[in-house]
Motif scaffolding. Sequence first.
Motif, PDB file in Angstrom:
ATOM      1  N   THR A  98      12.549  -5.450  -2.112  1.00 55.66           N
ATOM      2  CA  THR A  98      12.396  -4.395  -1.107  1.00 55.66           C
ATOM      3  C   THR A  98      13.741  -4.024  -0.507  1.00 55.66           C
ATOM      4  O   THR A  98      14.051  -2.835  -0.318  1.00 55.66           O
ATOM      5  CB  THR A  98      11.427  -4.855  -0.004  1.00 55.66           C
ATOM      6  N   LEU A  99      14.568  -5.015  -0.203  1.00 55.32           N
ATOM      7  CA  LEU A  99      15.895  -4.752   0.358  1.00 55.32           C
ATOM      8  C   LEU A  99      16.775  -4.008  -0.643  1.00 55.32           C
ATOM      9  O   LEU A  99      17.448  -3.033  -0.299  1.00 55.32           O
ATOM     10  CB  LEU A  99      16.559  -6.067   0.763  1.00 55.32           C
ATOM     11  N   SER A 108      10.434   5.873   0.633  1.00 54.25           N
ATOM     12  CA  SER A 108      10.216   4.816   1.618  1.00 54.25           C
ATOM     13  C   SER A 108       9.397   3.652   1.076  1.00 54.25           C
ATOM     14  O   SER A 108       8.744   3.748   0.033  1.00 54.25           O
ATOM     15  CB  SER A 108       9.514   5.392   2.852  1.00 54.25           C
ATOM     16  N   ASP A 109       9.427   2.554   1.824  1.00 57.83           N
ATOM     17  CA  ASP A 109       8.735   1.323   1.454  1.00 57.83           C
ATOM     18  C   ASP A 109       7.222   1.510   1.568  1.00 57.83           C
ATOM     19  O   ASP A 109       6.731   2.457   2.193  1.00 57.83           O
ATOM     20  CB  ASP A 109       9.202   0.193   2.373  1.00 57.83           C
ATOM     21  N   LEU A 110       6.488   0.574   0.965  1.00 52.72           N
ATOM     22  CA  LEU A 110       5.028   0.605   1.012  1.00 52.72           C
ATOM     23  C   LEU A 110       4.532   0.173   2.381  1.00 52.72           C
ATOM     24  O   LEU A 110       5.171  -0.619   3.077  1.00 52.72           O
ATOM     25  CB  LEU A 110       4.453  -0.330  -0.060  1.00 52.72           C
ATOM     26  N   SER A 111       3.365   0.673   2.751  1.00 52.42           N
ATOM     27  CA  SER A 111       2.757   0.269   4.025  1.00 52.42           C
ATOM     28  C   SER A 111       1.985  -1.034   3.886  1.00 52.42           C
ATOM     29  O   SER A 111       1.768  -1.740   4.869  1.00 52.42           O
ATOM     30  CB  SER A 111       1.828   1.375   4.531  1.00 52.42           C
ATOM     31  N   ARG A 244       2.962   6.407  -4.060  1.00 52.28           N
ATOM     32  CA  ARG A 244       2.597   6.555  -2.647  1.00 52.28           C
ATOM     33  C   ARG A 244       3.308   7.756  -2.036  1.00 52.28           C
ATOM     34  O   ARG A 244       2.727   8.501  -1.241  1.00 52.28           O
ATOM     35  CB  ARG A 244       2.965   5.290  -1.869  1.00 52.28           C
ATOM     36  N   HIS A 245       4.568   7.971  -2.415  1.00 51.55           N
ATOM     37  CA  HIS A 245       5.336   9.090  -1.867  1.00 51.55           C
ATOM     38  C   HIS A 245       4.803  10.427  -2.380  1.00 51.55           C
ATOM     39  O   HIS A 245       4.519  11.335  -1.599  1.00 51.55           O
ATOM     40  CB  HIS A 245       6.812   8.924  -2.262  1.00 51.55           C
TER      41      HIS A 245
END
Length: 451
Positions: A98-99, A108-111, A244-245
């Motif tokens: 993730t980093l 963006s990252d996942l929720s 997701r995006h």
Amino acid sequence: MADEDDRSPEEQFQELLRQLFGADGMDPAQLQQLQGMGIDPAMMAQMMQQMQSAFTSSDGSISWDVAERQALHIANQSDLGVGSGDRADLDQAFSLATLWLGEATTISDLSEQPRVITRGAWVEATMPVWRELAEPVATSIADALTATLAEQAPEEMQGMLQGAGRMMRSVGGSLFATQLGQVVGRLSMEVVSGGDVGLPVMPAGVAGILPQNFADFGQGLEIPEDQLALYVATRELAHARLFRHARWLRLDVIAQVTEFARGIHVDTGRLEELAESFDPSQPEELQRLLESGALLPERSEQQTAALTRLENLLALIEGWVDVVTADATARLPSAVRVAEVVRRRRAVGGPAEKALGSLVGLELRPRRMREAAAMWRAVTDAVGVAARDALWDYPDLLPGSEDIDDPSALIERLAARARGEEPARDAFDEALEQLLAEETGDEGPQGPTPV
């Protein structure tokens, strides 16, 4: 009890099929015979139970529960669960991935937290998508079975067949659903992560790795397990982030697959041969035919065009994931080696994936993945990460097949936009402007008008 002659033609036909398929049950001797043939008796008993349900179905619908039960039966037989050590190692890999992805993409990252899942959990999570992809083919097979049996039946049996169409559709669909379940169950023993098959089969925004399959994947590669886990975790997160995006992307992929599948028609000539020679004591013959794709004729021109569009879209997805993963894992000493292993594995596919392709008539391997990756690399080098990732914001921004062949025009458009220049007008712009002018009654533009 009513005399046999008092039964309706449909009831007589149902009884005939019960006897043909053995739907009234198997005695212990028959079960032992199945074991000697290498067929799982428990699985066969489940299939026969589903067949009985099909005989009593009144609406002709396909019960897809049988597919999930078959898949779970296979997946859970060899499922060792998730050990605490596996979970901790993969959770750590997901955290670091993730980093690193934060530096490689602006998406963006996942929720939701990434998951470490069992084979059975993967089946349950993905079965709704497999059903959606397979339903058009199952319907075609069921309809063809109904029509073929009606044509092959003697004239004296035509009365029996009247009114039995819905039941036969249910029987044919149940046979297909049973086979789909077996293929998906075997696929659960091959996939390493949620995005491993290239299609968005996991729920939107969900990433997951199957530790048991990951361990099998790493055997014999002579690559440190922590590096392998970090690469696989990064790739899986990139795939899940993209879907997701670009929320439209998942719907677009599924729509293109189902458009292709709706054009599939069963080879009725081959089905007639099967009906004439079918031996109920050898159900593996039907299984072999379904998995081999022998019942599906050659693709039509429309299907070929649909498949080309789908392949380009899948190649764009996989190529982007490749480039982002490569940038994010550049610190890994074994990153290049792992990337090549993953590409070869994606290009070849496993036995279950090949069986799935034959079953639904769809090859899931994007042939243009390397070309698409080269395009994304050229775009990244020319205009940067943010401009590249912005192409996923809307469907009409996505590069086309010609951009994969030669990305120079795409790069020039993006560079001009970055400089604040108006993009060069093309044939579409001219046609749109002419259409708008005709609707408003204007004579058209008097000069260059920015779009």
